[in-house]
Design a protein around this motif. Sequence first.
Motif, PDB file in Angstrom:
ATOM      1  N   SER A   1      12.598   6.233 -31.949  1.00  0.00           N
ATOM      2  CA  SER A   1      11.537   5.350 -31.475  1.00  0.00           C
ATOM      3  C   SER A   1      10.576   4.976 -32.595  1.00  0.00           C
ATOM      4  CB  SER A   1      10.757   6.060 -30.364  1.00  0.00           C
ATOM      5  OG  SER A   1      10.058   7.163 -30.915  1.00  0.00           O
ATOM      6  N   GLU A   2       9.653   4.081 -32.263  1.00  0.00           N
ATOM      7  CA  GLU A   2       8.609   3.703 -33.215  1.00  0.00           C
ATOM      8  C   GLU A   2       7.738   4.911 -33.550  1.00  0.00           C
ATOM      9  OE1 GLU A   2       4.810   0.762 -33.180  1.00  0.00           O
ATOM     10  OE2 GLU A   2       6.684  -0.033 -32.342  1.00  0.00           O
ATOM     11  N   GLU A   3       7.482   5.737 -32.538  1.00  0.00           N
ATOM     12  CA  GLU A   3       6.704   6.957 -32.760  1.00  0.00           C
ATOM     13  C   GLU A   3       7.439   7.906 -33.713  1.00  0.00           C
ATOM     14  OE1 GLU A   3       4.750  10.690 -30.304  1.00  0.00           O
ATOM     15  OE2 GLU A   3       5.894   9.177 -29.216  1.00  0.00           O
TER      16      GLU A   3
ATOM     17  N   ARG B   1       3.723  18.792 -34.144  1.00  0.00           N
ATOM     18  CA  ARG B   1       4.271  17.439 -34.046  1.00  0.00           C
ATOM     19  C   ARG B   1       5.653  17.463 -33.401  1.00  0.00           C
ATOM     20  NH1 ARG B   1       4.081  15.163 -39.576  1.00  0.00           N
ATOM     21  NH2 ARG B   1       1.902  14.811 -39.157  1.00  0.00           N
TER      22      ARG B   1
ATOM     23  N   ARG C   1       6.961   6.711 -37.214  1.00  0.00           N
ATOM     24  CA  ARG C   1       5.625   7.085 -37.723  1.00  0.00           C
ATOM     25  C   ARG C   1       5.581   8.569 -38.088  1.00  0.00           C
ATOM     26  NH1 ARG C   1       3.768   3.889 -33.455  1.00  0.00           N
ATOM     27  NH2 ARG C   1       3.396   5.772 -32.238  1.00  0.00           N
ATOM     28  N   ASP C   2       6.132   9.413 -37.213  1.00  0.00           N
ATOM     29  CA  ASP C   2       6.160  10.849 -37.491  1.00  0.00           C
ATOM     30  C   ASP C   2       6.967  11.159 -38.750  1.00  0.00           C
ATOM     31  OD1 ASP C   2       4.594  11.532 -35.338  1.00  0.00           O
ATOM     32  OD2 ASP C   2       6.245  12.297 -34.107  1.00  0.00           O
TER      33      ASP C   2
END
Length: 140
Positions: A70-72, A131, A75-76
Amino acid sequence: MSRRLDILSRHHDRLIEIMVTARSQITDSVKDADLDALRHLRREMVEALAAYQRFVHEEIYEPAQQGVGSEEACRDARALKIDCIQLQRDYDDFCLRWARRHVLENWPEYRLSANVMMKHVKDHIAQVCERRKGWNGQAA
């Protein structure tokens, strides 16, 4: 994904293992310390951090950049890569600082500096573990 998370945990375990061994050498008195062992452990930590950073780049960051997850997750992965690079730089700075200073003559300062560096590594690992709780399936 679970394979990558298992390997990520193995990298963290290795970093912790090195620090546990080093902590036993960072004694109250320099006369009780094994400076040769500490030198060897610093080299092991450099190698372990390099392997950890390489793994994060190749197995977490690159797949995320290629659209896996995913987009998340992207980012992570980017944040994790940046954090790994900074952690390695911070450790390199620690090593350089103490390569230029005489540890025997500055033992109390070295002990404090080493303990602060170990806390920094542990905090990094804790942040990654926190995270990770949000990662599932292909999310990382």
